[in-house]
Design an enzyme around this catalytic site. Structure first.
Site, short mmCIF file in Angstrom:
data_model
loop_
_atom_site.label_atom_id
_atom_site.label_comp_id
_atom_site.label_asym_id
_atom_site.label_seq_id
_atom_site.Cartn_x
_atom_site.Cartn_y
_atom_site.Cartn_z
N PHE A 127 -8.62 8.10 -6.23
CA PHE A 127 -9.31 7.37 -5.17
C PHE A 127 -10.29 8.34 -4.53
CE2 PHE A 127 -9.17 6.03 -0.57
CZ PHE A 127 -9.55 4.71 -0.71
N GLU A 181 -4.57 10.17 3.91
CA GLU A 181 -4.54 8.71 4.11
C GLU A 181 -4.64 8.35 5.61
OE1 GLU A 181 -2.28 6.38 1.40
OE2 GLU A 181 -2.31 7.95 -0.13
#
Ligand code: COS
Length: 386
Positions: A122, A368
């Protein structure tokens, strides 16, 4: 999406056994050699771990979020680098394609992601765009039926292992609405990797920069086929990821507590086991209470996540996911700190698992979305909802 309870219990038992019999004994190797052994990665694929979050129709196991959290809790009970090998396939790398991809994109990528044949990363963060993700600068300029992508992505987990990236780039104007999510195969001309990052902990994980210099990507690789939706895709993916990380934090807290109790039982000072002293018991008790609170929060939020239509964002659930990450990752930081304290000087020595875990868990409060970003999400939601 959920696996029936009986089959799920069998899976959970296998993961527990795998962690106990294969991963925990390999922790020293991981620490010394800074790599997850290939036979362990092969066994993880065999167990189906790369595909736990991907529906059965694409070759995955199709766990619900609540079930995924239970598996993450088990995987959290050993060095976090083991989970990291499959982490981006389970979560942030794959879920944008699953939530918002076209049926062609799902059919092309998800089966290989689920089997672990394709590692997917990602790529959102950049040198000048971390917490402020909507300010990212990587540019995707239309050129016929393709886009030419240029920019730098930073701290990209599993980039050195990746066969493809879910990569956010700017196709339009400033702000969140100008961002699109692309599926970018790793081997394309113009895509190069930076040198491996040297990190504080989590030995065996792989992160580095991803540099893009006019990388030609077909417009058909925009997730969902429509430009300008990438920021929302990324945010939805992170909502989910934040729950997974929370479960991991609780699993790690459980392991640290277990190590601390074991040490307190055998270490003697002043003529008795240190675990018989109330000041040591107080530290153990605080860790146990906070762990139970954190795990109850994860389970409750995961159930709420499962109750909403899949792939659709619900601001209330996003807010709760942020509360959960905020609480559990800070909690495991405190548990790790007490773990070192209970071990005394030995807790500062690398041979003891708590020394490594103390460093490993520091990252949970950063990636995150930092603790402060979780606070912003919660605070903003409360103000808006009022
Ligand atoms: N789900 C779906 N959509 C969301 C969303 C979510 N969880 N959060 C925000 N959005 C939408 C908003 O609704 C808004 O859409 P509209 O323009 O249609 O109203 C758009 O996205 C922009 O949202 P917002 O204005 O809240 O964006 P901000 O730039 O203020 O940033 C934060 C929001 C700070 C929460 C975001 O940038 C963030 O999460 N940053 C941390 C990034 C991160 O976690 N990085 C880790 C790297 S990956 S390991």
């Amino acid at each position: 999406m959920a696996l029936d309870q009986e089959t799920f219990q069998l899976l959970k038992d296998s993961v527990q056994r795998f962690v106990r019999e294969r991963l925990v004994p390999a922790e020293n190797h991981l620490e010394e050699h800074d790599e997850v052994p290939a036979d362990i990665v092969a066994d993880m694929k065999e167990l189906g771990l790369f595909g736990i979050s991907i529906p059965e129709e694409y070759g995955g196991i199709g766990l619900s979020m609540a079930q995924e959290c239970e598996v993450a809790y088990e995987l959290g009970q050993t060095a976090l680098a083991f989970r990291s090998v499959a982490g981006t396939n389970i979560g942030i790398g794959s879920q944008g394609i699953l939530m918002d991809g076209t049926s062609e994109q799902k059919a092309e990528y998800l089966p290989r992601i689920a089997s672990g044949e394709l590692i997917i990363s990602f790529a959102l963060t950049e040198p000048d765009a971390g917490s402020d993700a909507a300010s990212l600068k990587t540019k995707a300029v239309a050129d016929g039926s393709d886009y030419l992508i240029s920019g730098t992505k930073r701290f990209i987990t599993n980039a050195p292992r990746a066969g493809a990236f879910t990569l956010m780039a700017r196709t339009g104007g400033a702000g969140a609405g100008g961002i699109s999510a692309f599926i970018v195969p790793a081997g394309l001309p113009g895509l190069t990797l930076g040198k491996p990052d040297k990190k504080m902990g989590q030995k065996g994980t792989r992160t580095c920069d991803v540099n893009l210099d006019s990388v030609r990507v077909p417009a058909a690789n925009i997730i969902g086929g429509e430009a300008g939706k990438g920021f929302k895709t990324a945010m939805k993916v992170l909502d989910r990821g934040r729950l997974h990380i929370s479960a991991l934090a609780c699993g790690m807290a459980q392991r640290i507590l277990q190590e601390s109790v074991a040490y307190a039982q055998q270490r003697k000072q002043f003529g008795q086991r240190i675990g018989d002293f109330q000041l040591v018991q107080a530290m153990l008790a605080d860790s146990q209470a906070e762990l139970l609170a954190g795990w109850a929060l994860v389970q409750g939020t995961a159930r709420r996540y499962d109750a909403k239509p899949s792939g659709v964002s619900d601001p209330e659930v996003s807010m709760q996911a942020s509360c959960t990450k905020l609480f559990t990752t800070e909690m495991v930081g405190r548990v790790a700190d007490r773990g070192v304290q209970i071990h005394g000087g030995s807790g500062y020595i690398n041979e003891f698992p708590v020394e490594r875990f103390y460093r490993d868990v520091r990252l949970l409060r950063l990636y995150e979305g930092t603790t402060q970003i979780q606070q912003l999400v919660v605070g903003k939601h409360l103000m808006k909802a009022a």
